[in-house]
Write a protein that holds these residues in place. Structure first.
Motif, PDB file in Angstrom:
ATOM      1  N   PHE A 138       1.494   7.869   5.631  1.00 15.06           N
ATOM      2  CA  PHE A 138       2.579   6.912   5.434  1.00 15.06           C
ATOM      3  C   PHE A 138       2.624   6.480   3.976  1.00 15.06           C
ATOM      4  CE2 PHE A 138      -0.931   4.938   7.953  1.00 15.06           C
ATOM      5  CZ  PHE A 138      -1.674   4.474   6.869  1.00 15.06           C
ATOM      6  N   THR A 139       3.645   5.745   3.616  1.00  7.48           N
ATOM      7  CA  THR A 139       3.773   5.233   2.255  1.00  7.48           C
ATOM      8  C   THR A 139       3.340   3.772   2.198  1.00  7.48           C
ATOM      9  OG1 THR A 139       6.051   4.437   2.532  1.00  7.48           O
ATOM     10  CG2 THR A 139       5.748   6.753   1.883  1.00  7.48           C
ATOM     11  N   ASP A 140       3.024   3.312   1.006  1.00  8.16           N
ATOM     12  CA  ASP A 140       2.677   1.904   0.818  1.00  8.16           C
ATOM     13  C   ASP A 140       3.802   0.999   1.313  1.00  8.16           C
ATOM     14  OD1 ASP A 140       0.367   2.759  -0.442  1.00  8.16           O
ATOM     15  OD2 ASP A 140       1.177   2.504  -2.469  1.00  8.16           O
ATOM     16  N   GLU A 141       5.023   1.390   1.009  1.00  6.44           N
ATOM     17  CA  GLU A 141       6.178   0.567   1.354  1.00  6.44           C
ATOM     18  C   GLU A 141       6.334   0.425   2.871  1.00  6.44           C
ATOM     19  OE1 GLU A 141       6.462   1.896  -2.724  1.00  6.44           O
ATOM     20  OE2 GLU A 141       6.171   3.014  -0.849  1.00  6.44           O
ATOM     21  N   GLU A 142       6.055   1.511   3.598  1.00  5.87           N
ATOM     22  CA  GLU A 142       6.140   1.447   5.061  1.00  5.87           C
ATOM     23  C   GLU A 142       5.116   0.469   5.624  1.00  5.87           C
ATOM     24  OE1 GLU A 142       7.543   5.757   6.742  1.00  5.87           O
ATOM     25  OE2 GLU A 142       5.618   5.707   5.693  1.00  5.87           O
ATOM     26  N   VAL A 143       3.919   0.520   5.093  1.00  4.00           N
ATOM     27  CA  VAL A 143       2.857  -0.366   5.574  1.00  4.00           C
ATOM     28  C   VAL A 143       3.183  -1.813   5.243  1.00  4.00           C
ATOM     29  CG1 VAL A 143       0.414  -0.961   5.377  1.00  4.00           C
ATOM     30  CG2 VAL A 143       1.107   1.435   5.421  1.00  4.00           C
ATOM     31  N   PHE A 144       3.675  -2.065   4.019  1.00  2.00           N
ATOM     32  CA  PHE A 144       3.983  -3.435   3.635  1.00  2.00           C
ATOM     33  C   PHE A 144       5.120  -3.997   4.496  1.00  2.00           C
ATOM     34  CE2 PHE A 144       6.001  -6.745   1.040  1.00  2.00           C
ATOM     35  CZ  PHE A 144       4.900  -7.565   0.845  1.00  2.00           C
ATOM     36  N   LYS A 145       6.080  -3.172   4.845  1.00  2.00           N
ATOM     37  CA  LYS A 145       7.162  -3.636   5.711  1.00  2.00           C
ATOM     38  C   LYS A 145       6.630  -4.049   7.073  1.00  2.00           C
ATOM     39  CE  LYS A 145      11.581  -2.282   7.797  1.00  2.00           C
ATOM     40  NZ  LYS A 145      12.546  -1.179   8.023  1.00  2.00           N
ATOM     41  N   VAL A 146       5.703  -3.267   7.623  1.00  2.00           N
ATOM     42  CA  VAL A 146       5.092  -3.617   8.906  1.00  2.00           C
ATOM     43  C   VAL A 146       4.345  -4.938   8.797  1.00  2.00           C
ATOM     44  CG1 VAL A 146       3.302  -2.960  10.569  1.00  2.00           C
ATOM     45  CG2 VAL A 146       4.936  -1.259   9.764  1.00  2.00           C
ATOM     46  N   LEU A 147       3.601  -5.121   7.712  1.00  2.00           N
ATOM     47  CA  LEU A 147       2.875  -6.370   7.492  1.00  2.00           C
ATOM     48  C   LEU A 147       3.828  -7.550   7.409  1.00  2.00           C
ATOM     49  CD1 LEU A 147       0.373  -8.052   6.732  1.00  2.00           C
ATOM     50  CD2 LEU A 147       0.731  -7.333   4.356  1.00  2.00           C
ATOM     51  N   GLU A 148       4.887  -7.381   6.654  1.00  2.00           N
ATOM     52  CA  GLU A 148       5.863  -8.458   6.458  1.00  2.00           C
ATOM     53  C   GLU A 148       6.522  -8.841   7.782  1.00  2.00           C
ATOM     54  OE1 GLU A 148       8.706  -9.375   2.695  1.00  2.00           O
ATOM     55  OE2 GLU A 148       8.976  -7.441   3.673  1.00  2.00           O
ATOM     56  N   GLU A 149       6.944  -7.838   8.558  1.00  2.00           N
ATOM     57  CA  GLU A 149       7.572  -8.113   9.847  1.00  2.00           C
ATOM     58  C   GLU A 149       6.587  -8.775  10.808  1.00  2.00           C
ATOM     59  OE1 GLU A 149       9.026  -4.347  11.230  1.00  2.00           O
ATOM     60  OE2 GLU A 149      10.971  -4.606  10.275  1.00  2.00           O
ATOM     61  N   THR A 150       5.378  -8.264  10.843  1.00  2.00           N
ATOM     62  CA  THR A 150       4.369  -8.792  11.764  1.00  2.00           C
ATOM     63  C   THR A 150       4.086 -10.262  11.505  1.00  2.00           C
ATOM     64  OG1 THR A 150       3.324  -6.619  12.003  1.00  2.00           O
ATOM     65  CG2 THR A 150       1.987  -8.542  12.554  1.00  2.00           C
ATOM     66  N   LEU A 151       3.808 -10.599  10.253  1.00  2.00           N
ATOM     67  CA  LEU A 151       3.498 -11.988   9.920  1.00  2.00           C
ATOM     68  C   LEU A 151       4.698 -12.906  10.140  1.00  2.00           C
ATOM     69  CD1 LEU A 151       1.278 -11.698   6.728  1.00  2.00           C
ATOM     70  CD2 LEU A 151       0.618 -12.675   8.924  1.00  2.00           C
ATOM     71  N   THR A 152       5.889 -12.418   9.814  1.00  2.00           N
ATOM     72  CA  THR A 152       7.090 -13.241   9.983  1.00  2.00           C
ATOM     73  C   THR A 152       7.280 -13.612  11.446  1.00  2.00           C
ATOM     74  OG1 THR A 152       8.194 -12.257   8.064  1.00  2.00           O
ATOM     75  CG2 THR A 152       9.589 -13.311   9.720  1.00  2.00           C
ATOM     76  N   TYR A 153       7.252 -12.623  12.324  1.00  2.00           N
ATOM     77  CA  TYR A 153       7.530 -12.888  13.734  1.00  2.00           C
ATOM     78  C   TYR A 153       6.390 -13.641  14.417  1.00  2.00           C
ATOM     79  CZ  TYR A 153      11.524  -9.787  13.176  1.00  2.00           C
ATOM     80  OH  TYR A 153      12.697  -9.214  12.757  1.00  2.00           O
ATOM     81  N   GLN A 154       5.153 -13.367  14.021  1.00  2.00           N
ATOM     82  CA  GLN A 154       4.045 -14.112  14.614  1.00  2.00           C
ATOM     83  C   GLN A 154       4.077 -15.572  14.183  1.00  2.00           C
ATOM     84  OE1 GLN A 154       0.235 -12.243  14.032  1.00  2.00           O
ATOM     85  NE2 GLN A 154       0.755 -10.461  15.283  1.00  2.00           N
ATOM     86  N   ARG A 155       4.345 -15.821  12.915  1.00  2.00           N
ATOM     87  CA  ARG A 155       4.410 -17.206  12.448  1.00  2.00           C
ATOM     88  C   ARG A 155       5.588 -17.940  13.078  1.00  2.00           C
ATOM     89  NH1 ARG A 155       2.890 -16.595   5.940  1.00  2.00           N
ATOM     90  NH2 ARG A 155       0.690 -16.006   6.291  1.00  2.00           N
TER      91      ARG A 155
END
Length: 562
Positions: free
Chosen positions: A223-240
């Motif tokens: 995968f690319t760095d950008e794909e991983v960062f997008k997953v991180l961003e979405e995960t934290l946003t929805y969990q918070r």
């Protein structure tokens, strides 16, 4: 004139340095050195000295399942006074002996990597220091005064200015800061942190005014760095958003790649303001695994961290099982990385198969103890599977009882409110008390049956009640044999299993193996030897059983609320 200008310049430099190096209770000056062609970190530590002439520092020789961490220690010396340094590995102490009534000590020690070659899953929690980067955790990097308790606070200075200019410095307390003053830092939180430096790339983002970042390195294959960062961003946003908690001002994830020829592997460790991961870098790893890893482990910021177990293993059905359930639910509800209700059904079905295939499927909860959980794979996974299915069962029943006005989400929010407002820990009696307000009869009986006694939830009855389509008999995982203790031979084989039919026999020597634990859609591959003959055997590790599985239909997805 020249001398006067030079003196002025030197004085300015001195004053600037003093301004840049604030006062602290303890300071660490980190630099990169090479000793006998071995890259090392040199740490110069300044701290208050004990008046009796013996100052003791804490540095564990054993931690996080690793032993012999003192092998990573190189040269150690006191710089500002005459004295001696002793290592006491048995008690995890470094003893500094010096003249009495000295106020301050300047102590220097070197850290090095104590293994050769590429890192594997065996070394990821050891100090990693090479010419390109370093990767360490607090406990194997920073010595602290032995008399400092986890609840104490100190002003701690981290001075990274002596590292190479090109080095990226990144950790649980900030990014790309050459001088970090951690004011009134809790020692316990300082002792649970990740520190990386070198050729790391850092990506930054913002969620409701709070900083998040991803630090990674190497050339990723899957995968690319950008794909991983997008997953991180979405995960934290929805969990918070789910917890209505945007209180964390800074949070980072670190990702370290390691080579692995067969299969995939990934580990994650939740730390102060951070989550450290190590991931196999090959074609067997994919972004979907990162979606799961991030969602499960980051959910622990609330379940397990804010909502604390009163007795760790006893409540793992909650802290691990409910985390697992809300991992599936959060991903599907918010369509993280494009996954939806079909993903939820797939993961629920897999969890059901894993539980039903377990040899301890109906073991009582009391058997999920420290010894069993940390030494036996079946027991280590039991609270994940049992708790996730129990969470699904409660979620669906509460929705039925309340005609859709309530769900398990309301239970979780109540528990979170009590944890933050009343410092309430998760006990069985407390959980039963909360659930009684959402249940239409005696919930304690339900809890005793399915958690304390470990009896399986009647999923067939539940699926019928919810009018969900399902198939009553399906394939479940069965390896069909056991390895010898050293995993170099076959100890026994289940007669008529797929392994037996493929030709595996007791006593066979094992030269190579590829086993995807719990995966029914991956073939087992074995290179064996019997009576001098080489054998290559492959088979799918499955057996038929009365295990209900939901059908992935639009109707089922809609009825489950996705």
């Amino acid at each position: 004139m020249f001398k006067r200008v030079l003196l002025t310049a030197l004085l300015s430099t001195f004053l600037f340095s003093c301004q840049q190096r604030p006062e602290s209770d303890i300071s660490y000056e980190i630099s990169s050195v090479t000793v006998d062609s071995i890259p090392q970190l040199k740490i110069k530590m300044t701290l208050a000295a004990d008046k009796d002439g013996t100052t003791t520092l804490s540095f564990p020789d054993e931690a996080w399942g690793e032993q012999g961490l003192y092998n990573s220690l190189g040269k150690m010396q006191l710089l500002n006074v005459e004295g001696a340094v002793e290592k006491d590995a048995d008690s995890s102490r470094i003893v500094l002996m010096h003249p009495k009534n000295v106020k301050k000590l300047v102590f220097e020690y070197h850290l090095k990597q104590d293994f050769d070659g590429d890192i594997t899953t065996k070394e990821i929690y050891r100090p990693i220091i090479n010419n390109d980067y370093f990767h360490l955790f607090s406990h194997n990097m920073f010595m602290i005064p032995e008399n400092a308790s986890d609840s104490d606070v100190m002003d701690i200075l981290l001075d990274w200015t002596f590292l190479p200019e090109k080095y990226t410095v990144h950790n649980s307390f900030g990014s790309k800061e050459k001088m970090q003053l951690l004011k009134a830092q809790n020692i316990g939180l300082f002792g649970s942190a990740i520190f990386v430096g070198g050729d790391f790339r850092v990506f930054h983002g913002d969620i409701a005014g709070n900083k998040i970042s991803l630090a990674t390195r190497g050339e990723w294959i899957p995968f690319t760095d950008e794909e991983v960062f997008k997953v991180l961003e979405e995960t934290l946003t929805y969990q918070r958003n789910f917890w209505n908690d945007h209180s964390q001002k800074y949070f980072t994830v670190t990702m370290q790649p390691f080579p692995q020829e067969n299969g995939s592997s990934f580990q994650g460790t939740g730390l102060t303001n951070s989550f450290a991961t190590s991931v196999s870098n090959n074609d067997h790893t994919d972004i979907g695994q990162m979606v799961y890893l991030f969602n499960h482990e980051l959910m622990h910021n609330w379940i397990g961290h804010t909502i604390k177990n009163d007795n760790e293993e006893e409540q793992y059905w909650f802290s691990e099982g409910f985390t697992e359930y809300y991992t599936f639910k959060n991903i599907a509800k918010n369509k993280i990385n494009g996954l939806d209700g079909a993903f939820f059904i797939e993961e629920l079905n897999r969890t059901i198969r894993d539980l039903y295939a377990s040899s301890v499927v109906e073991a009582p909860n009391v058997e999920v103890n420290y010894d069993n959980f940390w030494t036996n794979y079946e027991y280590s996974k039991l609270p994940y599977w049992r708790g996730a299915i129990f969470g699904f069962y409660l979620d669906q029943k509460i929705q039925r009882i309340s005609s859709g006005s309530k769900s398990l989400d309301d239970v979780m929010h109540q528990i979170y409110t009590d944890a933050t407002g009343k410092d309430q820990k998760l006990t069985h009696d407390y959980f039963i008390g909360v659930m009684d307000t959402f249940w239409d009869n005696d919930f304690e009986t339900v809890f005793q049956k399915h958690i304390e006694k470990g009896k399986k939830v009647d999923l067939v009855a539940l699926f019928d009640e919810l009018k969900l389509e399902y198939s009553p008999e399906n394939d479940i995982y069965e390896l069909g044999f056991e390895f010898t203790e050293d995993r170099k031979g076959i100890a026994n084989v289940v007669e008529d299993s797929q392994a037996w039919q493929a030709g595996v026999r007791e006593g066979d020597k094992v030269f190579s193996r590829s086993v995807w634990q719990g995966q029914i859609d991956h073939e087992v591959e074995l290179d064996l030897e019997r009576d001098g003959e080489k054998l290559n055997i492959t088979f799918y590790p499955v057996t038929k059983a009365a295990v209900p599985q939901l059908k992935s239909t639009p109707e089922n997805v809609e009825k489950l609320g996705f």
